[in-house]
Design a protein around this motif. Structure first.
Motif, PDB file in Angstrom:
ATOM      1  N   LEU A  58       0.811  -1.216   0.000  1.00 59.60           N
ATOM      2  CA  LEU A  58       0.000   0.000   0.000  1.00 59.60           C
ATOM      3  C   LEU A  58       0.851   1.275   0.000  1.00 59.60           C
ATOM      4  O   LEU A  58       0.421   2.315   0.498  1.00 59.60           O
ATOM      5  CB  LEU A  58      -0.939   0.006   1.211  1.00 59.60           C
ATOM      6  N   THR A  59       2.043   1.198  -0.571  1.00 60.40           N
ATOM      7  CA  THR A  59       2.918   2.372  -0.572  1.00 60.40           C
ATOM      8  C   THR A  59       2.318   3.537  -1.356  1.00 60.40           C
ATOM      9  O   THR A  59       2.688   4.690  -1.132  1.00 60.40           O
ATOM     10  CB  THR A  59       4.301   2.017  -1.165  1.00 60.40           C
ATOM     11  N   GLY A  60       1.404   3.274  -2.257  1.00 56.12           N
ATOM     12  CA  GLY A  60       0.783   4.349  -3.016  1.00 56.12           C
ATOM     13  C   GLY A  60      -0.288   5.094  -2.245  1.00 56.12           C
ATOM     14  O   GLY A  60      -0.673   6.201  -2.625  1.00 56.12           O
ATOM     15  N   ARG A  61      -0.761   4.497  -1.151  1.00 52.96           N
ATOM     16  CA  ARG A  61      -1.863   5.112  -0.396  1.00 52.96           C
ATOM     17  C   ARG A  61      -1.488   5.444   1.044  1.00 52.96           C
ATOM     18  O   ARG A  61      -2.176   6.232   1.689  1.00 52.96           O
ATOM     19  CB  ARG A  61      -3.075   4.187  -0.425  1.00 52.96           C
ATOM     20  N   VAL A  62      -0.436   4.809   1.534  1.00 55.76           N
ATOM     21  CA  VAL A  62       0.074   5.118   2.875  1.00 55.76           C
ATOM     22  C   VAL A  62       1.522   5.552   2.725  1.00 55.76           C
ATOM     23  O   VAL A  62       2.379   4.767   2.317  1.00 55.76           O
ATOM     24  CB  VAL A  62      -0.025   3.901   3.825  1.00 55.76           C
ATOM     25  N   GLU A  63       1.784   6.805   3.057  1.00 57.70           N
ATOM     26  CA  GLU A  63       3.129   7.366   2.926  1.00 57.70           C
ATOM     27  C   GLU A  63       3.758   7.500   4.316  1.00 57.70           C
ATOM     28  O   GLU A  63       3.117   8.020   5.243  1.00 57.70           O
ATOM     29  CB  GLU A  63       3.071   8.735   2.250  1.00 57.70           C
ATOM     30  N   VAL A  64       4.989   7.046   4.444  1.00 55.22           N
ATOM     31  CA  VAL A  64       5.688   7.119   5.722  1.00 55.22           C
ATOM     32  C   VAL A  64       6.732   8.229   5.646  1.00 55.22           C
ATOM     33  O   VAL A  64       7.578   8.237   4.749  1.00 55.22           O
ATOM     34  CB  VAL A  64       6.374   5.779   6.070  1.00 55.22           C
ATOM     35  N   ARG A  65       6.653   9.171   6.599  1.00 57.43           N
ATOM     36  CA  ARG A  65       7.589  10.293   6.620  1.00 57.43           C
ATOM     37  C   ARG A  65       8.334  10.316   7.951  1.00 57.43           C
ATOM     38  O   ARG A  65       7.772   9.994   8.999  1.00 57.43           O
ATOM     39  CB  ARG A  65       6.851  11.624   6.443  1.00 57.43           C
ATOM     40  N   ARG A  66       9.560  10.740   7.883  1.00 58.89           N
ATOM     41  CA  ARG A  66      10.394  10.868   9.081  1.00 58.89           C
ATOM     42  C   ARG A  66      10.340  12.315   9.559  1.00 58.89           C
ATOM     43  O   ARG A  66      10.582  13.258   8.800  1.00 58.89           O
ATOM     44  CB  ARG A  66      11.846  10.479   8.738  1.00 58.89           C
ATOM     45  N   GLY A  67       9.991  12.506  10.820  1.00 54.18           N
ATOM     46  CA  GLY A  67       9.951  13.854  11.353  1.00 54.18           C
ATOM     47  C   GLY A  67       9.315  13.888  12.723  1.00 54.18           C
ATOM     48  O   GLY A  67       8.807  12.888  13.229  1.00 54.18           O
ATOM     49  N   ASP A  68       9.306  15.065  13.319  1.00 50.53           N
ATOM     50  CA  ASP A  68       8.812  15.254  14.679  1.00 50.53           C
ATOM     51  C   ASP A  68       7.400  15.824  14.655  1.00 50.53           C
ATOM     52  O   ASP A  68       7.178  16.963  14.226  1.00 50.53           O
ATOM     53  CB  ASP A  68       9.747  16.202  15.440  1.00 50.53           C
ATOM     54  N   GLY A  69       6.428  15.042  15.103  1.00 46.80           N
ATOM     55  CA  GLY A  69       5.060  15.518  15.215  1.00 46.80           C
ATOM     56  C   GLY A  69       4.467  15.964  13.895  1.00 46.80           C
ATOM     57  O   GLY A  69       4.483  15.239  12.896  1.00 46.80           O
ATOM     58  N   LEU A  70       3.957  17.183  13.860  1.00 40.08           N
ATOM     59  CA  LEU A  70       3.323  17.726  12.660  1.00 40.08           C
ATOM     60  C   LEU A  70       4.320  18.387  11.714  1.00 40.08           C
ATOM     61  O   LEU A  70       3.926  18.895  10.657  1.00 40.08           O
ATOM     62  CB  LEU A  70       2.252  18.759  13.050  1.00 40.08           C
ATOM     63  N   GLU A  71       5.596  18.391  12.082  1.00 41.83           N
ATOM     64  CA  GLU A  71       6.615  19.105  11.299  1.00 41.83           C
ATOM     65  C   GLU A  71       6.657  18.672   9.833  1.00 41.83           C
ATOM     66  O   GLU A  71       6.802  19.521   8.941  1.00 41.83           O
ATOM     67  CB  GLU A  71       7.998  18.904  11.944  1.00 41.83           C
ATOM     68  N   PRO A  72       6.529  17.374   9.503  1.00 43.53           N
ATOM     69  CA  PRO A  72       6.610  16.980   8.087  1.00 43.53           C
ATOM     70  C   PRO A  72       5.362  17.299   7.273  1.00 43.53           C
ATOM     71  O   PRO A  72       5.342  17.029   6.072  1.00 43.53           O
ATOM     72  CB  PRO A  72       6.805  15.453   8.161  1.00 43.53           C
ATOM     73  N   LEU A  73       4.329  17.860   7.898  1.00 44.79           N
ATOM     74  CA  LEU A  73       3.072  18.109   7.195  1.00 44.79           C
ATOM     75  C   LEU A  73       2.987  19.560   6.709  1.00 44.79           C
ATOM     76  O   LEU A  73       3.413  20.476   7.404  1.00 44.79           O
ATOM     77  CB  LEU A  73       1.880  17.824   8.112  1.00 44.79           C
ATOM     78  N   ARG A  74       2.389  19.745   5.528  1.00 49.39           N
ATOM     79  CA  ARG A  74       2.100  21.082   5.029  1.00 49.39           C
ATOM     80  C   ARG A  74       0.702  21.488   5.482  1.00 49.39           C
ATOM     81  O   ARG A  74      -0.201  20.643   5.559  1.00 49.39           O
ATOM     82  CB  ARG A  74       2.186  21.112   3.503  1.00 49.39           C
ATOM     83  N   PRO A  75       0.483  22.749   5.786  1.00 52.40           N
ATOM     84  CA  PRO A  75      -0.859  23.198   6.175  1.00 52.40           C
ATOM     85  C   PRO A  75      -1.889  22.841   5.113  1.00 52.40           C
ATOM     86  O   PRO A  75      -1.687  23.105   3.924  1.00 52.40           O
ATOM     87  CB  PRO A  75      -0.707  24.716   6.310  1.00 52.40           C
ATOM     88  N   GLY A  76      -2.980  22.207   5.517  1.00 50.17           N
ATOM     89  CA  GLY A  76      -4.037  21.833   4.597  1.00 50.17           C
ATOM     90  C   GLY A  76      -3.811  20.523   3.874  1.00 50.17           C
ATOM     91  O   GLY A  76      -4.667  20.094   3.093  1.00 50.17           O
ATOM     92  N   GLU A  77      -2.689  19.866   4.109  1.00 55.14           N
ATOM     93  CA  GLU A  77      -2.380  18.628   3.394  1.00 55.14           C
ATOM     94  C   GLU A  77      -3.300  17.493   3.833  1.00 55.14           C
ATOM     95  O   GLU A  77      -3.628  16.609   3.033  1.00 55.14           O
ATOM     96  CB  GLU A  77      -0.916  18.253   3.628  1.00 55.14           C
ATOM     97  N   VAL A  78      -3.681  17.468   5.094  1.00 54.05           N
ATOM     98  CA  VAL A  78      -4.637  16.489   5.609  1.00 54.05           C
ATOM     99  C   VAL A  78      -5.717  17.242   6.377  1.00 54.05           C
ATOM    100  O   VAL A  78      -5.519  18.389   6.791  1.00 54.05           O
ATOM    101  CB  VAL A  78      -3.954  15.446   6.527  1.00 54.05           C
ATOM    102  N   ASP A  79      -6.863  16.595   6.552  1.00 53.11           N
ATOM    103  CA  ASP A  79      -7.923  17.239   7.329  1.00 53.11           C
ATOM    104  C   ASP A  79      -8.116  16.604   8.698  1.00 53.11           C
ATOM    105  O   ASP A  79      -8.837  17.150   9.540  1.00 53.11           O
ATOM    106  CB  ASP A  79      -9.243  17.228   6.547  1.00 53.11           C
ATOM    107  N   THR A  80      -7.480  15.460   8.936  1.00 50.86           N
ATOM    108  CA  THR A  80      -7.632  14.762  10.212  1.00 50.86           C
ATOM    109  C   THR A  80      -6.273  14.311  10.715  1.00 50.86           C
ATOM    110  O   THR A  80      -5.455  13.814   9.930  1.00 50.86           O
ATOM    111  CB  THR A  80      -8.547  13.530  10.055  1.00 50.86           C
TER     112      THR A  80
END
Length: 248
Positions: free
Chosen positions: A78-100
């Motif tokens: 499921l690598t196309g639908r579940v992405e694993v990122r290395r980082g601390d908490g919300l740091e690897p996320l862009r604003p608005g990239e996810v809603d939950t």
């Protein structure tokens, strides 16, 4: 592909702890999710395989959990639908990239610190689903102070431990009493069937603490003892109310 996903969903659901099944049930259908501190990625795999979420980002800060999550996702295909990122908490996320955002098994203070560190990400979310370890009361208060209100709460007893699970959405929180913040205002409103057992365990620990404080002659110890005795009285009243409701 559909047969594979159905098989994966059945297998993953079987292995999914009860507390994570509750967390999954509070994730809105069709939402994009970031699961913080996922470890073996059980929850993200279940969310995708069940069709509840089309896409999940797994965030891990430590090397061990990060590589375990990668291996689990790769093994499930499921690598196309579940992405694993290395980082601390919300740091690897862009604003608005996810809603939950989901967080399960992390300490309550850690969850609060994670949410506080990236307000620009937090403000673009539509739902938080949190299962904190430790005292949940301060986390509830923090959410209210940041413009979130509790939407739903649940309580799970698993392997000798009680787990609080809460879903919150942006909005103005009602005012609650100290005891409501501590026990969970929505759990009290529901008269949750497990709440009486949780309170009984808490009262047992408080009674032992009162007994120990009674051995000290220090003024601070006496004050603390009186404070705990007042709390015991309040908890006893709530316990009686819950038991009477169960009998009626």
């Amino acid at each position: 592909m559909l047969t594979f996903l159905n098989a994966l969903m059945t297998t993953t659901s079987f292995n999914l702890p009860a507390r994570l099944r509750v967390v999954a049930g509070l994730v809105p259908w069709g939402s994009s999710v970031a699961d913080i501190g996922s470890d073996h990625a059980l929850l993200p795999l279940y969310l995708v395989a069940s069709g509840r979420s089309p896409r999940v980002i797994v965030v891990e800060v430590a090397p061990g959990p990060y590589h375990r999550a990668l291996a689990a996702v790769t093994g499930a295909g499921l690598t196309g639908r579940v992405e694993v990122r290395r980082g601390d908490g919300l740091e690897p996320l862009r604003p608005g990239e996810v809603d939950t955002v989901t967080m399960a098994g992390l300490g309550a203070l850690t969850q609060q610190e994670i949410l506080a560190a990236r307000p620009e990400v937090r403000r673009r979310l539509r739902r938080l689903v949190l299962q904190p370890q430790g005292q949940a009361g301060p986390l509830r208060r923090y959410l209210a102070a940041c413009g979130w209100r509790l939407l739903d709460e649940d309580l799970v007893y698993e392997a000798g431990h009680y787990y609080f699970i809460m879903a919150a959405v942006p909005g103005v929180s009602p005012e609650y009493s100290d005891l409501e913040w501590e026990l969970g205002p929505l759990l009290l409103q529901k008269r949750h069937p497990l709440l009486a057992g949780y309170i009984a365990g808490k009262m047992e620990k408080l009674t032992a603490a009162v007994r120990e404080l009674g051995r000290s002659q220090r003024a601070a110890a006496r004050e603390r003892r009186e404070e705990l005795q007042r709390l015991l009285l309040q908890l006893g009243e709530v316990s009686t109310w819950l038991q009477s409701a169960a009998r009626s």
